[in-house]
Design a protein around this motif. Structure first.
Motif, short mmCIF file in Angstrom:
data_model
loop_
_atom_site.label_atom_id
_atom_site.label_comp_id
_atom_site.label_asym_id
_atom_site.label_seq_id
_atom_site.Cartn_x
_atom_site.Cartn_y
_atom_site.Cartn_z
N ASP A 178 -0.52 4.38 -10.88
CA ASP A 178 -1.11 3.86 -9.64
C ASP A 178 -1.80 2.52 -9.89
O ASP A 178 -1.72 1.60 -9.07
N LEU A 179 -2.47 2.43 -11.03
CA LEU A 179 -3.17 1.19 -11.37
C LEU A 179 -2.18 0.04 -11.57
O LEU A 179 -2.43 -1.09 -11.12
N LEU A 180 -1.08 0.29 -12.24
CA LEU A 180 -0.06 -0.75 -12.43
C LEU A 180 0.42 -1.29 -11.08
O LEU A 180 0.61 -2.50 -10.91
N ALA A 181 0.60 -0.39 -10.11
CA ALA A 181 1.03 -0.83 -8.78
C ALA A 181 -0.03 -1.72 -8.14
O ALA A 181 0.29 -2.76 -7.53
N ARG A 182 -1.30 -1.33 -8.26
CA ARG A 182 -2.38 -2.13 -7.68
C ARG A 182 -2.49 -3.49 -8.36
O ARG A 182 -2.66 -4.53 -7.71
#
Length: 256
Positions: free
Chosen positions: A152-156
Motif C-alpha cells: 500500500d505504501l509503494l502505491a502511495r
C-alpha cells in the motif's frame, strides 16, 4: 543510559549505542522480535508458548530462561547494560518502560500514515520482509500484515512522486509494486498515468492490454469500469467508447 536500535525488517538486529550486538541464535532473535513488536511486560508463559508451541510448560519455561540469558549476554558483550533494555521478573518480561530504544517497525507504522516526506522515510525503513529466517507462527501473521502495508505504501509513494514531478522515482516505486503483486489493478493504472505524463500513448495502450490479460488470465475478470473510463479519457476517446484492443491496432506487446 544506553541507547538501543532494534531492526526487525530483514534479519533481526540489535545495536547498543551504535555497536552491533551478536544475538547468538534464532531463538534470541525471535524473543527480541516478540518483545519489540508488542512493547510492555508480557507473561512468561505467553512468551514461552509463542516461541516453543510444541514444548510442555516446564520445557518451554526452561528454554525461555536460557534464551533470555543469551539476549542479556549479547547486550552486555556489546557494551550495554541489559537492565537498561529489558525488564524481567519471575512472572513477566518486556522492554523496559522509558528505555531509549527505537524499533524500525514502529517507525514504519507511524511514518507510513504521515505526509509524503514521512512516507519516504517509511519506505526506506522496509529493508526486506519481517524477521527473515524466523518461522514462528506469530511472526508469519505479522509478516503478512506488514507486507500488505508495504505494498500500500509503494502505491502511495508512486502517486506522491508523480504529483511532485519525479516521474522516474514514481516509475521505480510502481514497478517494485507490480513485481510484488502483478494483479494489483491500481498499480497498472498508476503506470499508465506515468506513460501518459510523458506522452507515450502506445505505452498506455500496451500497459492497459497487459493489465487486461493478467486480470483475465489469473482472476477471470475485466478491469474495473472506472479504470477503463480513466484510460479512455487519457487517450482522448469519445465518451462511452471502449479502449481498443491492441490486436485491432496492429501493436505488439512490450514489457513494463
Amino acid at each position: 543510559m544506553d541507547t538501543f536500535e532494534i531492526r526487525l525488517f530483514g534479519r533481526v538486529e540489535l545495536d547498543v549505542a551504535g555497536r552491533p550486538a551478536k544475538l547468538g541464535g534464532r531463538q534470541a532473535q525471535a524473543l527480541l522480535a516478540l518483545l519489540a513488536l508488542e512493547p510492555g511486560p508480557r507473561p512468561r508463559e505467553v512468551l514461552a508458548t509463542a516461541l516453543w508451541p510444541e514444548a510442555d510448560g516446564p520445557s518451554s519455561a526452561a528454554c525461555l530462561r536460557q534464551t533470555l540469558w543469551l539476549l542479556r549476554g549479547a547486550v552486555s558483550r556489546a557494551g550495554g547494560e541489559p537492565d537498561h533494555l529489558l525488564d524481567a521478573d519471575p512472572l513477566e518480561i518486556g522492554l523496559r518502560v522509558g528505555a531509549d530504544v527505537t524499533v524500525d517497525v514502529a517507525a514504519f507504522q507511524l511514518d507510513r500514515l504521515g505526509p509524503p516526506a514521512a512516507r519516504e522515510r517509511a519506505l526506506a525503513c522496509y529493508r526486506s520482509d519481517l524477521a527473515e529466517g524466523l518461522y514462528q507462527e506469530f511472526l508469519a501473521f505479522e509478516r503478512e500484515r506488514l507486507r500488505d502495508a508495504h505494498e500500500d505504501l509503494l502505491a502511495r509513494v508512486a502517486a506522491d512522486r508523480r504529483l511532485a514531478g519525479d516521474l522516474a522515482g514514481a516509475r521505480e516505486a510502481v514497478t517494485a509494486l507490480l513485481r510484488l503483486d502483478p494483479l494489483r489493478e491500481e498499480a497498472h493504472l498508476e503506470l499508465i498515468r506515468l506513460h501518459a505524463a510523458v506522452g507515450q500513448r502506445s505505452q498506455v495502450l500496451r500497459q492497459y492490454e497487459r493489465m487486461r490479460e493478467i486480470l483475465g488470465r489469473d482472476l477471470g475478470v475485466e478491469p474495473l469500469p472506472e479504470t477503463e473510463r480513466e484510460v479512455a479519457a487519457i487517450l482522448g476517446l469519445p465518451e462511452k467508447q471502449r479502449v481498443p484492443r491492441l490486436a485491432a491496432r496492429g501493436l505488439t506487446h512490450a514489457h513494463a
